[in-house]
Design a protein around this motif. Structure first.
Motif, PDB file in Angstrom:
ATOM      1  N   ILE A   6       0.845  -1.197   0.000  1.00  0.00           N
ATOM      2  CA  ILE A   6       0.000   0.000   0.000  1.00  0.00           C
ATOM      3  C   ILE A   6       0.879   1.245   0.000  1.00  0.00           C
ATOM      4  N   LEU A   7       1.951   1.239   0.795  1.00  0.00           N
ATOM      5  CA  LEU A   7       2.878   2.379   0.821  1.00  0.00           C
ATOM      6  C   LEU A   7       3.452   2.634  -0.568  1.00  0.00           C
ATOM      7  N   ALA A   8       3.828   1.594  -1.280  1.00  0.00           N
ATOM      8  CA  ALA A   8       4.385   1.764  -2.631  1.00  0.00           C
ATOM      9  C   ALA A   8       3.369   2.426  -3.556  1.00  0.00           C
ATOM     10  N   ASP A   9       2.110   2.000  -3.483  1.00  0.00           N
ATOM     11  CA  ASP A   9       1.065   2.594  -4.320  1.00  0.00           C
ATOM     12  C   ASP A   9       0.785   4.040  -3.912  1.00  0.00           C
ATOM     13  N   VAL A  10       0.744   4.291  -2.609  1.00  0.00           N
ATOM     14  CA  VAL A  10       0.496   5.650  -2.118  1.00  0.00           C
ATOM     15  C   VAL A  10       1.670   6.554  -2.473  1.00  0.00           C
ATOM     16  N   GLN A  11       2.884   6.011  -2.429  1.00  0.00           N
ATOM     17  CA  GLN A  11       4.074   6.777  -2.832  1.00  0.00           C
ATOM     18  C   GLN A  11       3.904   7.278  -4.273  1.00  0.00           C
ATOM     19  N   ASP A  12       3.456   6.391  -5.151  1.00  0.00           N
ATOM     20  CA  ASP A  12       3.230   6.778  -6.552  1.00  0.00           C
ATOM     21  C   ASP A  12       2.164   7.871  -6.667  1.00  0.00           C
ATOM     22  N   ILE A  13       1.117   7.766  -5.863  1.00  0.00           N
ATOM     23  CA  ILE A  13       0.056   8.769  -5.880  1.00  0.00           C
ATOM     24  C   ILE A  13       0.600  10.118  -5.424  1.00  0.00           C
ATOM     25  N   PHE A  14       1.381  10.126  -4.349  1.00  0.00           N
ATOM     26  CA  PHE A  14       1.975  11.376  -3.866  1.00  0.00           C
ATOM     27  C   PHE A  14       2.867  11.993  -4.945  1.00  0.00           C
ATOM     28  N   ARG A  15       3.673  11.181  -5.598  1.00  0.00           N
ATOM     29  CA  ARG A  15       4.555  11.697  -6.641  1.00  0.00           C
ATOM     30  C   ARG A  15       3.763  12.303  -7.788  1.00  0.00           C
ATOM     31  N   ASP A  19       3.709  16.146  -8.386  1.00  0.00           N
ATOM     32  CA  ASP A  19       4.551  16.250  -9.570  1.00  0.00           C
ATOM     33  C   ASP A  19       6.040  16.296  -9.200  1.00  0.00           C
ATOM     34  N   GLU A  20       6.430  15.370  -8.300  1.00  0.00           N
ATOM     35  CA  GLU A  20       7.820  15.247  -7.857  1.00  0.00           C
ATOM     36  C   GLU A  20       8.217  13.774  -7.893  1.00  0.00           C
ATOM     37  N   GLU A  21       8.937  13.393  -8.922  1.00  0.00           N
ATOM     38  CA  GLU A  21       9.325  11.991  -9.098  1.00  0.00           C
ATOM     39  C   GLU A  21      10.246  11.463  -8.001  1.00  0.00           C
ATOM     40  N   GLU A  22      10.961  12.351  -7.329  1.00  0.00           N
ATOM     41  CA  GLU A  22      11.911  11.934  -6.297  1.00  0.00           C
ATOM     42  C   GLU A  22      11.332  12.009  -4.885  1.00  0.00           C
ATOM     43  N   LEU A  23      10.068  12.400  -4.755  1.00  0.00           N
ATOM     44  CA  LEU A  23       9.438  12.532  -3.444  1.00  0.00           C
ATOM     45  C   LEU A  23       9.396  11.180  -2.740  1.00  0.00           C
ATOM     46  N   VAL A  24       9.837  11.166  -1.484  1.00  0.00           N
ATOM     47  CA  VAL A  24       9.804   9.951  -0.676  1.00  0.00           C
ATOM     48  C   VAL A  24       8.986  10.247   0.575  1.00  0.00           C
ATOM     49  N   ILE A  25       7.948   9.449   0.796  1.00  0.00           N
ATOM     50  CA  ILE A  25       7.134   9.624   1.988  1.00  0.00           C
ATOM     51  C   ILE A  25       7.469   8.529   2.992  1.00  0.00           C
ATOM     52  N   LYS A  26       7.286   8.852   4.254  1.00  0.00           N
ATOM     53  CA  LYS A  26       7.501   7.919   5.366  1.00  0.00           C
ATOM     54  C   LYS A  26       6.285   7.986   6.263  1.00  0.00           C
ATOM     55  N   ASP A  27       6.205   7.086   7.228  1.00  0.00           N
ATOM     56  CA  ASP A  27       5.070   7.093   8.152  1.00  0.00           C
ATOM     57  C   ASP A  27       4.872   8.448   8.813  1.00  0.00           C
ATOM     58  N   VAL A  68       1.201  10.348   7.303  1.00  0.00           N
ATOM     59  CA  VAL A  68       1.039   9.303   6.280  1.00  0.00           C
ATOM     60  C   VAL A  68       0.863   7.924   6.927  1.00  0.00           C
ATOM     61  N   GLY A  69       1.567   7.661   7.995  1.00  0.00           N
ATOM     62  CA  GLY A  69       1.451   6.364   8.668  1.00  0.00           C
ATOM     63  C   GLY A  69       0.027   6.077   9.113  1.00  0.00           C
ATOM     64  N   GLU A  70      -0.626   7.093   9.686  1.00  0.00           N
ATOM     65  CA  GLU A  70      -2.014   6.915  10.104  1.00  0.00           C
ATOM     66  C   GLU A  70      -2.925   6.706   8.892  1.00  0.00           C
ATOM     67  N   MET A  71      -2.616   7.390   7.792  1.00  0.00           N
ATOM     68  CA  MET A  71      -3.382   7.207   6.561  1.00  0.00           C
ATOM     69  C   MET A  71      -3.221   5.774   6.044  1.00  0.00           C
ATOM     70  N   LEU A  72      -1.998   5.280   6.063  1.00  0.00           N
ATOM     71  CA  LEU A  72      -1.750   3.913   5.606  1.00  0.00           C
ATOM     72  C   LEU A  72      -2.492   2.901   6.471  1.00  0.00           C
ATOM     73  N   ASP A  73      -2.472   3.106   7.784  1.00  0.00           N
ATOM     74  CA  ASP A  73      -3.194   2.200   8.690  1.00  0.00           C
ATOM     75  C   ASP A  73      -4.689   2.188   8.371  1.00  0.00           C
ATOM     76  N   LEU A  74      -5.246   3.361   8.071  1.00  0.00           N
ATOM     77  CA  LEU A  74      -6.655   3.445   7.722  1.00  0.00           C
ATOM     78  C   LEU A  74      -6.947   2.741   6.406  1.00  0.00           C
ATOM     79  N   ILE A  75      -6.067   2.909   5.429  1.00  0.00           N
ATOM     80  CA  ILE A  75      -6.251   2.220   4.140  1.00  0.00           C
ATOM     81  C   ILE A  75      -6.195   0.710   4.340  1.00  0.00           C
TER      82      ILE A  75
END
Length: 81
Positions: A6-15, A19-27, A68-75
């Motif tokens: 789910i984090l990998a998919d959400v990472q793609d959505i954030f990018r 519009d930032e291909e190098e954006l990295v999200i964490k919990d 983001v971590g709380e969002m991932l837990d909810l997803i």
């Protein structure tokens, strides 16, 4: 679906939304960490996540999220119901 998948998919959505291909999200990532994360970006994130995972968020659920971590837990919770 695991939290990591789910984090990998959400990472793609954030990018895509920011519009930032190098954006990295964490919990612990939150709106203060991403310059362009405003109310419009929040709506775009929410719609894209709902569409990707076939889920719907309640307004109260979204306002209770702090990072983001709380969002991932909810997803995770919603896709496993």
């Amino acid at each position: 679906m695991t939290k990591e998948q789910i984090l990998a998919d959400v990472q793609d959505i954030f990018r895509d939304v920011f519009d930032e291909e190098e954006l990295v999200i964490k919990d612990e990532t939150n709106a203060d960490d991403i310059e362009d994360w405003d109310s419009l970006a929040q709506v775009r994130l929410t719609v894209a996540i709902e569409k990707k995972f076939g889920i719907k968020f309640d307004f109260g659920e979204l306002t209770a999220l702090h990072n983001v971590g709380e969002m991932l837990d909810l997803i995770v919770k919603k896709v496993t119901i």
